[in-house]
Design an enzyme around this catalytic site. Structure first.
Site, PDB file in Angstrom:
ATOM      1  N   ASP A 126      33.313  33.497  31.902  1.00 56.84           N
ATOM      2  CA  ASP A 126      32.794  34.466  32.864  1.00 56.84           C
ATOM      3  C   ASP A 126      31.563  33.921  33.578  1.00 56.84           C
ATOM      4  OD1 ASP A 126      30.751  34.746  30.942  1.00 56.84           O
ATOM      5  OD2 ASP A 126      31.710  36.496  30.037  1.00 56.84           O
TER       6      ASP A 126
ATOM      7  N   GLY B 108      38.743  33.745  28.750  1.00 62.43           N
ATOM      8  CA  GLY B 108      37.591  34.615  28.584  1.00 62.43           C
ATOM      9  C   GLY B 108      36.277  34.100  29.121  1.00 62.43           C
TER      10      GLY B 108
ATOM     11  N   ASP C  65      38.467  42.704  25.255  1.00 61.10           N
ATOM     12  CA  ASP C  65      39.457  43.773  25.243  1.00 61.10           C
ATOM     13  C   ASP C  65      39.954  44.038  26.655  1.00 61.10           C
ATOM     14  OD1 ASP C  65      39.092  44.072  22.526  1.00 61.10           O
ATOM     15  OD2 ASP C  65      37.493  45.539  22.761  1.00 61.10           O
TER      16      ASP C  65
ATOM     17  N   ASP D 214      41.020  26.893  50.288  1.00 60.13           N
ATOM     18  CA  ASP D 214      42.238  26.429  49.637  1.00 60.13           C
ATOM     19  C   ASP D 214      43.384  26.299  50.647  1.00 60.13           C
ATOM     20  OD1 ASP D 214      43.718  26.007  47.049  1.00 60.13           O
ATOM     21  OD2 ASP D 214      44.832  27.752  47.781  1.00 60.13           O
TER      22      ASP D 214
ATOM     23  N   GLU E 299      40.811  22.084  51.968  1.00 61.49           N
ATOM     24  CA  GLU E 299      41.742  21.277  51.177  1.00 61.49           C
ATOM     25  C   GLU E 299      42.845  20.759  52.100  1.00 61.49           C
ATOM     26  OE1 GLU E 299      44.429  21.697  47.127  1.00 61.49           O
ATOM     27  OE2 GLU E 299      44.388  23.344  48.572  1.00 61.49           O
TER      28      GLU E 299
END
Length: 629
Positions: free
Chosen positions: A163, A161, A141, A346, A375
């Site tokens: 985790d 979703g 939710d 990054d 990177e």
């Protein structure tokens, strides 16, 4: 009525006298004593806090300077903690008759910086995306306080979703596979709303540098995951981004100063939106060569370094010393607070190289045995080598210990579709890339890979396990620090031709309701188990193997389609043998006498069988062999 007015007036005066200075938050949220650099920059957020004075009477602490930025809602406080002990340091803020005392926590370090040991070529890094790997909770939710988002696993560019708890629940899987370090794509808060079917599930648009994204979990859960990973013998590498932040970071709506970002003027032109049309918005060219090109034009260099990555990712100005101090401290805070074992940075060359070198030098002085990989996405070894620490190719030392080998990635993905000939094609490409290892100050600290979250899967949309085994055999035996991408071991495939999300699919079995569970042998197909078992044998064999970790490397020019790389250490030899053709071939052993010596037999690492090496070895089409003797 007159008495009422007098009473209201007196109450107003009283409330003004007793009013507190507005302080919404302070970053870092807490800090550590005993660091080699005793300076601490506090960034204070609060309405009209700019005019406040700050004092403290905490023993061993002095305030060196207070910096007022252009926005009235920020204040920078520089402290010297050279004599401080752990405890609650009172910071007294005064603005006219307004006052506020904040108790700021100074902590004891868990260990000295020298004791923090990072990843190395002895490790194999396993890269995964938390949103796409596994879900360990049912929090689907809308989380209060976050901008609108949707969890929809049918949409490749929305959140799915996954985790931190899901990762924690599968630590045994990584041990079964045989990897030794985990690299998660960024876990920090990305509070950007979904837009036209896209989200920042990937994590590269930070909106809070001191908070794990609540959809992934809490800071405490992140620490628990790292602690338990360590108990499983696994290191954890944290993905960070200093080049840019997310558009929903508070700095964007209320810029601390005009030079906090590169090219901030278009934000004003666009009314504070991320719509670049009709403004002076400048997007990066994504061409990194101007940063090292001795003939680079000003316009090309400016586009690369100052242009924004995308309109929704504001480009931070690392030339601003306060910005760089903030970012340097942030990385130290995560090392000290969470116990991470490395950093992957990054978009490294997009940021200011002088500022980034200062960051790396600071970390190297505080944590001499730590490691950071940057990177550096150009497929020429000479470019990549320029960025490695102590490179003689650059006039400025980057202090960056590990760089990413995009040359190996590029060559192996071309070679897989070619026949190895007598000159340039097939595995000649790998040979001709490795010959330039003399450019690197430390070739073993170059991170090689065959795919990642920004590329097509090595398998594309197919399932050519012969090519995959050849690529992995080289990756895991040459003089490099290898990185794998999640799911390769169970034949996950996909391409970016439609969306990046198709190379970032959910790991089968990681989510409630999955019909397939690739985490178990029972849930994998016969082909998937064969690939998993092959990888696991090779990975476990590699662990602690000094021949691979320390051994001298000798490579042979591909001969009649066969490419051989040998590693030797203290009388032991490993040979990786690749038939780079679709035809039968032979390893003509006399050509490799300098590494074979008087040995007549060897052990095939992948099958356990004994192989005669005193006569030519027949090879099947596209066969891969790793032998040791």
């Amino acid at each position: 009525m007159k008495n009422i007015y007098v009473l209201v007036f007196l109450l107003t005066i009283s409330s003004h006298i007793n009013a507190a200075v507005n302080i919404d938050r302070i970053e870092p949220t807490d800090w550590y004593v005993g660091l080699k650099n005793p300076t601490l920059q506090l960034m204070v957020y609060g309405k009209d806090v700019k005019s406040a004075s700050v004092t403290t009477d905490y023993p061993g602490v002095r305030i060196d300077s207070i910096v007022q930025l252009e926005s009235p809602n920020y204040l920078l406080v520089y402290l010297n903690l050279s004599g401080a002990q752990p405890g609650e340091m009172p910071l007294k803020f005064t603005n006219g008759k307004q006052r506020k005392t904040v108790k700021y926590l100074l902590k004891q370090r868990e260990m000295a910086g020298e004791k923090r040991v990072g990843f190395s070529n002895a490790d194999v890094l396993y890269m995964l995306m938390p949103d796409r790997f596994a879900s360990g909770s049912d929090l689907n939710d809308q989380i209060k306080g976050l901008n609108d988002y949707v969890n929809d696993r049918s949409q490749p560019s929305l959140r799915h979703g996954g985790d931190l708890e899901g990762i924690r629940q599968h630590l045994d899987y990584f041990n079964q596979l045989g990897v030794t370090a985990l690299w998660f794509t960024p876990v920090l808060e990305n509070n950007s709303p979904d837009h036209n079917g896209y989200s920042t599930y990937h994590g590269y648009a930070t909106t809070n540098y001191y908070r794990v994204d609540p959809r992934f979990g809490t800071n405490d859960e992140y620490r628990r995951l790292i602690d338990e990973a360590h108990q499983h013998g696994l290191k954890v590498v944290m993905d960070m981004i200093f080049n840019h932040c997310g558009f929903e970071h508070p700095w964007v709506a209320d810029m601390p100063s005009e030079d906090w970002f590169n090219l901030p003027q278009w934000l004003k032109e666009s009314g504070g939106t991320s719509n670049p049309q009709g403004t002076s918005f400048l997007q990066t060219s994504y061409k990194l060569t101007p940063v090292v090109d001795p003939y680079a034009s000003d316009v090309d260099l400016r586009e690369t370094v100052e242009g924004w990555f995308v309109p929704t990712m504001p480009d931070l100005n690392q030339k601003n010393p306060h910005v760089m101090n903030y970012l340097i401290q942030n990385s130290i805070w995560w090392i000290e607070t969470m116990g991470i074992d490395g950093i992957r940075m990054d978009t490294y060359p997009y940021a200011d190289k002088i500022g980034m070198a200062r960051w790396m030098k600071t970390l190297d002085e505080e944590y001499p045995n730590f490691n950071t990989v940057g990177e550096t996405w150009v497929t020429e070894p000479a470019y990549t080598a320029t960025w490695q620490k102590d490179s003689k190719l650059s006039e400025h030392n980057s202090y960056l210990k590990t760089v990413m080998d995009f040359s190996f990635f590029d060559k192996i993905n071309t070679a897989k579709n070619e026949e190895t000939d007598a000159w340039w094609n097939g595995f000649n490409r790998i040979y001709n890339s490795l010959v330039y290892d003399y450019l690197y100050p430390n070739p073993s600290s170059v991170m090689a890979f065959i795919e990642n979250h920004d590329t097509d899967r090595f398998l594309g949309n197919g399932s050519d396990t012969l090519a995959l085994k050849q690529a992995l055999a080289l990756l895991l035996t040459i003089n490099r620090t290898p990185q794998l991408y999640y799911g390769t071991e169970v034949l996950m495939n996909g391409t970016k031709e439609v969306t990046d999300g198709n190379v970032r699919k959910d790991f089968p079995g990681g989510f409630p309701g999955d019909k397939k569970n690739a985490f178990t042998s029972e849930g994998r197909t016969k082909a998937e188990n064969a690939m998993f078992d092959w990888c696991s044998r090779l990975l476990h064999w590699r662990q602690g193997n000094d021949v691979i970790i320390r051994g001298k490397q000798t490579q042979f020019i591909p001969w009649k389609g066969v490419y051989v790389v040998a590693r030797q250490w203290q009388g032991k030899t490993v040979m990786t043998i690749i038939n780079g053709t679709q035809q039968k071939a032979a390893l003509e052993v006399k050509r490799y006498k300098e590494v074979i010596g008087s040995h007549s037999s060897a052990k095939d690492v992948l099958t356990g069988r004994t192989v005669r090496i005193d006569k030519d070895v027949n090879l099947r089409p596209r066969q891969t062999m790793i032998v040791e003797f």
